[in-house]
Enzyme design. Sequence first.
Site, PDB file in Angstrom:
ATOM      1  N   GLY A  18       0.799  -1.233   0.000  1.00  0.00           N
ATOM      2  CA  GLY A  18       0.000   0.000   0.000  1.00  0.00           C
ATOM      3  C   GLY A  18       0.823   1.270   0.000  1.00  0.00           C
ATOM      4  O   GLY A  18       0.272   2.374  -0.119  1.00  0.00           O
ATOM      5  N   ALA A  23       0.262   1.442  -5.913  1.00  0.00           N
ATOM      6  CA  ALA A  23      -0.789   1.886  -5.002  1.00  0.00           C
ATOM      7  C   ALA A  23      -0.952   3.402  -5.095  1.00  0.00           C
ATOM      8  O   ALA A  23      -2.071   3.920  -5.184  1.00  0.00           O
ATOM      9  CB  ALA A  23      -0.448   1.466  -3.570  1.00  0.00           C
ATOM     10  N   LYS A  24       0.175   4.111  -5.097  1.00  0.00           N
ATOM     11  CA  LYS A  24       0.098   5.580  -5.091  1.00  0.00           C
ATOM     12  C   LYS A  24      -0.374   6.127  -6.439  1.00  0.00           C
ATOM     13  O   LYS A  24      -1.088   7.106  -6.508  1.00  0.00           O
ATOM     14  CB  LYS A  24       1.486   6.154  -4.798  1.00  0.00           C
ATOM     15  CG  LYS A  24       1.918   5.964  -3.366  1.00  0.00           C
ATOM     16  CD  LYS A  24       3.198   6.753  -3.173  1.00  0.00           C
ATOM     17  CE  LYS A  24       4.011   6.215  -2.031  1.00  0.00           C
ATOM     18  NZ  LYS A  24       5.388   6.641  -2.063  1.00  0.00           N
ATOM     19  N   HIS A 178      -4.923  -4.657 -16.984  1.00  0.00           N
ATOM     20  CA  HIS A 178      -5.712  -3.421 -16.988  1.00  0.00           C
ATOM     21  C   HIS A 178      -6.228  -3.063 -18.376  1.00  0.00           C
ATOM     22  O   HIS A 178      -7.144  -2.264 -18.504  1.00  0.00           O
ATOM     23  CB  HIS A 178      -4.945  -2.263 -16.339  1.00  0.00           C
ATOM     24  CG  HIS A 178      -3.768  -1.794 -17.107  1.00  0.00           C
ATOM     25  ND1 HIS A 178      -2.527  -2.352 -16.958  1.00  0.00           N
ATOM     26  CD2 HIS A 178      -3.644  -0.829 -18.038  1.00  0.00           C
ATOM     27  CE1 HIS A 178      -1.696  -1.741 -17.761  1.00  0.00           C
ATOM     28  NE2 HIS A 178      -2.338  -0.821 -18.433  1.00  0.00           N
ATOM     29  N   LYS A 182     -10.486  -1.326 -19.895  1.00  0.00           N
ATOM     30  CA  LYS A 182     -10.695  -0.112 -20.691  1.00  0.00           C
ATOM     31  C   LYS A 182     -12.097  -0.103 -21.298  1.00  0.00           C
ATOM     32  O   LYS A 182     -12.613  -1.130 -21.725  1.00  0.00           O
ATOM     33  CB  LYS A 182      -9.631  -0.014 -21.790  1.00  0.00           C
ATOM     34  CG  LYS A 182      -8.271   0.327 -21.198  1.00  0.00           C
ATOM     35  CD  LYS A 182      -7.248   0.541 -22.258  1.00  0.00           C
ATOM     36  CE  LYS A 182      -5.920   0.921 -21.632  1.00  0.00           C
ATOM     37  NZ  LYS A 182      -5.900   2.267 -21.073  1.00  0.00           N
ATOM     38  N   HIS A 240      -1.134  -8.415 -22.486  1.00  0.00           N
ATOM     39  CA  HIS A 240      -2.055  -7.419 -23.049  1.00  0.00           C
ATOM     40  C   HIS A 240      -2.464  -7.728 -24.491  1.00  0.00           C
ATOM     41  O   HIS A 240      -3.648  -7.739 -24.824  1.00  0.00           O
ATOM     42  CB  HIS A 240      -1.417  -6.024 -23.023  1.00  0.00           C
ATOM     43  CG  HIS A 240      -0.967  -5.593 -21.660  1.00  0.00           C
ATOM     44  ND1 HIS A 240      -1.742  -5.764 -20.539  1.00  0.00           N
ATOM     45  CD2 HIS A 240       0.165  -4.987 -21.230  1.00  0.00           C
ATOM     46  CE1 HIS A 240      -1.089  -5.288 -19.484  1.00  0.00           C
ATOM     47  NE2 HIS A 240       0.066  -4.818 -19.878  1.00  0.00           N
ATOM     48  N   LYS A 331       8.877   0.084 -27.506  1.00  0.00           N
ATOM     49  CA  LYS A 331       9.188   1.282 -26.722  1.00  0.00           C
ATOM     50  C   LYS A 331       9.952   2.269 -27.597  1.00  0.00           C
ATOM     51  O   LYS A 331      10.573   1.882 -28.577  1.00  0.00           O
ATOM     52  CB  LYS A 331      10.022   0.897 -25.508  1.00  0.00           C
ATOM     53  CG  LYS A 331       9.301  -0.105 -24.633  1.00  0.00           C
ATOM     54  CD  LYS A 331       9.682   0.044 -23.190  1.00  0.00           C
ATOM     55  CE  LYS A 331       8.879  -0.879 -22.320  1.00  0.00           C
ATOM     56  NZ  LYS A 331       7.594  -0.336 -21.903  1.00  0.00           N
TER      57      LYS A 331
HETATM   58  P1  NAP Z   1       7.099  -0.969  -5.394  1.00  0.00           P
HETATM   59  O1  NAP Z   1       6.960   0.487  -5.641  1.00  0.00           O
HETATM   60  O2  NAP Z   1       8.451  -1.562  -5.267  1.00  0.00           O
HETATM   61  O3  NAP Z   1       6.269  -1.311  -4.072  1.00  0.00           O
HETATM   62  C1  NAP Z   1       6.325  -2.547  -3.434  1.00  0.00           C
HETATM   63  C2  NAP Z   1       5.454  -2.491  -2.203  1.00  0.00           C
HETATM   64  O4  NAP Z   1       5.542  -3.747  -1.547  1.00  0.00           O
HETATM   65  C3  NAP Z   1       5.900  -1.451  -1.190  1.00  0.00           C
HETATM   66  O5  NAP Z   1       4.760  -0.928  -0.551  1.00  0.00           O
HETATM   67  C4  NAP Z   1       6.729  -2.270  -0.216  1.00  0.00           C
HETATM   68  O6  NAP Z   1       6.766  -1.617   1.019  1.00  0.00           O
HETATM   69  C5  NAP Z   1       5.918  -3.563  -0.190  1.00  0.00           C
HETATM   70  N1  NAP Z   1       6.692  -4.728   0.229  1.00  0.00           N
HETATM   71  C6  NAP Z   1       7.872  -5.160  -0.268  1.00  0.00           C
HETATM   72  N2  NAP Z   1       8.299  -6.268   0.406  1.00  0.00           N
HETATM   73  C7  NAP Z   1       7.341  -6.539   1.334  1.00  0.00           C
HETATM   74  C8  NAP Z   1       7.200  -7.536   2.321  1.00  0.00           C
HETATM   75  N3  NAP Z   1       8.115  -8.498   2.515  1.00  0.00           N
HETATM   76  N4  NAP Z   1       6.087  -7.532   3.085  1.00  0.00           N
HETATM   77  C9  NAP Z   1       5.151  -6.578   2.907  1.00  0.00           C
HETATM   78  N5  NAP Z   1       5.235  -5.601   1.994  1.00  0.00           N
HETATM   79  C10 NAP Z   1       6.321  -5.568   1.201  1.00  0.00           C
HETATM   80  O7  NAP Z   1       6.355  -1.829  -6.520  1.00  0.00           O
HETATM   81  P2  NAP Z   1       5.104  -1.378  -7.435  1.00  0.00           P
HETATM   82  O8  NAP Z   1       5.636  -0.638  -8.612  1.00  0.00           O
HETATM   83  O9  NAP Z   1       4.085  -0.717  -6.579  1.00  0.00           O
HETATM   84  O10 NAP Z   1       4.602  -2.785  -7.979  1.00  0.00           O
HETATM   85  C11 NAP Z   1       3.854  -3.699  -7.211  1.00  0.00           C
HETATM   86  C12 NAP Z   1       3.445  -4.866  -8.108  1.00  0.00           C
HETATM   87  O11 NAP Z   1       2.626  -4.396  -9.174  1.00  0.00           O
HETATM   88  C13 NAP Z   1       4.632  -5.547  -8.782  1.00  0.00           C
HETATM   89  O12 NAP Z   1       4.343  -6.917  -8.938  1.00  0.00           O
HETATM   90  C14 NAP Z   1       4.685  -4.899 -10.154  1.00  0.00           C
HETATM   91  O13 NAP Z   1       5.271  -5.725 -11.117  1.00  0.00           O
HETATM   92  C15 NAP Z   1       3.204  -4.712 -10.418  1.00  0.00           C
HETATM   93  N6  NAP Z   1       2.890  -3.629 -11.358  1.00  0.00           N
HETATM   94  C16 NAP Z   1       3.272  -2.341 -11.096  1.00  0.00           C
HETATM   95  C17 NAP Z   1       2.930  -1.319 -11.974  1.00  0.00           C
HETATM   96  C18 NAP Z   1       3.289   0.123 -11.706  1.00  0.00           C
HETATM   97  O14 NAP Z   1       2.844   0.992 -12.468  1.00  0.00           O
HETATM   98  N7  NAP Z   1       4.038   0.421 -10.677  1.00  0.00           N
HETATM   99  C19 NAP Z   1       2.194  -1.623 -13.136  1.00  0.00           C
HETATM  100  C20 NAP Z   1       1.825  -2.950 -13.373  1.00  0.00           C
HETATM  101  C21 NAP Z   1       2.160  -3.942 -12.468  1.00  0.00           C
HETATM  102  P3  NAP Z   1       7.913  -1.951   2.124  1.00  0.00           P
HETATM  103  O15 NAP Z   1       9.221  -2.029   1.392  1.00  0.00           O
HETATM  104  O16 NAP Z   1       7.816  -0.844   3.101  1.00  0.00           O
HETATM  105  O17 NAP Z   1       7.529  -3.258   2.708  1.00  0.00           O
END
Ligand code: NAP
Length: 484
Positions: A18, A23-24, A178, A182, A240, A331
């Site tokens: 979160g 999430a953000k 996602h 759409k 996708h 890309k």
């Molecule tokens: P991120 O920015 O690295 O965030 C990871 C989150 O997981 C952080 O809140 C982190 O907080 C938490 N976390 C990591 N290890 C943990 C643990 N052992 N226990 C509990 N929480 C833990 O990654 P993200 O970009 O948000 O991506 C999350 C997932 O969505 C990934 O699988 C990614 O491939 C997928 N995804 C992301 C996007 C995007 O736009 N960002 C798009 C498509 C898919 P702490 O380190 O404080 O625990």
Amino acid sequence: MVSRVIPVEPFDLIIFGGTGDLAKRKILPGLYRRLAAGQMPDGARVIGAARGEMDASGYRDMVREALETFVPEEDRDADSIDTFLALLDYVPIDAKGEAGWPELAALVRKDVVQAYYFSVGPSLFGDLAARLHKHEIAGPQARIVVEKPFGHDLESAKALNASLAEHFNEDQIYRIDHYLGKETVQNLMAVRFGNMLFEPLWNAQYIDHIQITVAETVGVGGRGAYYDKSGAMRDMVQNHLMQLLCLIAMEPPSRFDPDAVRDEKLKVIRALDPVLPHHIVRGQYDALGEEPSYREDAGDPKSRTESYVAMKVHISNWRWANTPFYLRTGKRLKARASEIAVVFKETPHSIFDNEAGSNRNVLSIRLQPNEGMNLDVTIKEPGPGGMRLVTVPLDMTFADALGPDVEEVPDAYERLIMDVIRGNQTLFMRGDEVEAAWAWTDPLIEGWQQRGEVPKTYDAGSAGPEDAMMLMHRDHRRWREIKP
Ligand code: NAP
């Protein structure tokens, strides 16, 4: 016109990860927008969970900042933001340890819909599922939401599916793509299966070919090292583009219900022919001025990972025999544009002299930017001076016809999260679909590796490698222009 916001039941949405980027950027802004649109029921709660130590008030501060960053100013309303922040709570938790789980167990309600969003790397999916079970947190109404990448090959996808299946039934698992959220993707199904007009023509007899393009202007930038282990085939095509292909090519399901739709999509994937090596072009973008090349971004001067792939695909069934599907994604291309184009055959005989129009109808479904649908039709050019033909786009989005009170189209994430709360899996990938897509993708990737194939270089800001143009030209066809 009556508001089209359909209420949902009270819920607890727990976002593991979160505090992360997704999430953000997407989940929390999406939830805020649903609240602002009046869809958040009384009794809804959103609980952030990650390892970072903070209390609910610290989390609210973090989320306020995220909303200020990722929700455009015109969509932000001070009262709605305060109401939204009041729904939030936070639990410090470690997916890999026992810390925080009893606290989460005490917080989550068993008598409302529980949705657990696994917004963390896939290596934690199994740990989260196991601890939700061990601490008896997840009730019978629980749903889990997982993000891409769902594995990096068939074996890892099977292992992920198995780790989730140990504690959750398939009808509790929501695998997000996602693209399926759409508006135009759903409109495509409405157009195909809600009208008599298109379905009789929707086959090899009338359709010359179909193009699916997902073009991005960004490079892999800071994600280079991570992306280099994946590439365009795994990152975009396996999920996708494959999902879009399925929706275009599938047979009409008997009902618009999750398993009826997903059964038909699965049949498409299973009917895909293996792709011949000379029907695939892979590319890597070159440097442009100060902008680094793909290999520089990846940090590997010998990288063989593709940032672009184009391919000609055949579906072996009666409907599509000999109708090629051309897929491409890449890309650092000339524009950010995602589009499906259904290119119909030319009229069999022309009765007009000096035709200016192409006599080809094209149904184009645009996913981004500017979601919409157009049908190119040939008409007489208005005015005197004989019979001159011209091809013009007919806007099939029809937003104007539906009046001014239609609710603003929700972002894909907003729609999908609300579908999770409603318990509707139609727009989510089933485990067997994901595995079938990997089963088709794996041999292609293995083939490149065995042959030691090196991707072609293409100019950043171009439409891709020259060989991709040749893939079409050899068939006397051409790609549609990539334009914003
Ligand atoms: P991120 O920015 O690295 O965030 C990871 C989150 O997981 C952080 O809140 C982190 O907080 C938490 N976390 C990591 N290890 C943990 C643990 N052992 N226990 C509990 N929480 C833990 O990654 P993200 O970009 O948000 O991506 C999350 C997932 O969505 C990934 O699988 C990614 O491939 C997928 N995804 C992301 C996007 C995007 O736009 N960002 C798009 C498509 C898919 P702490 O380190 O404080 O625990």
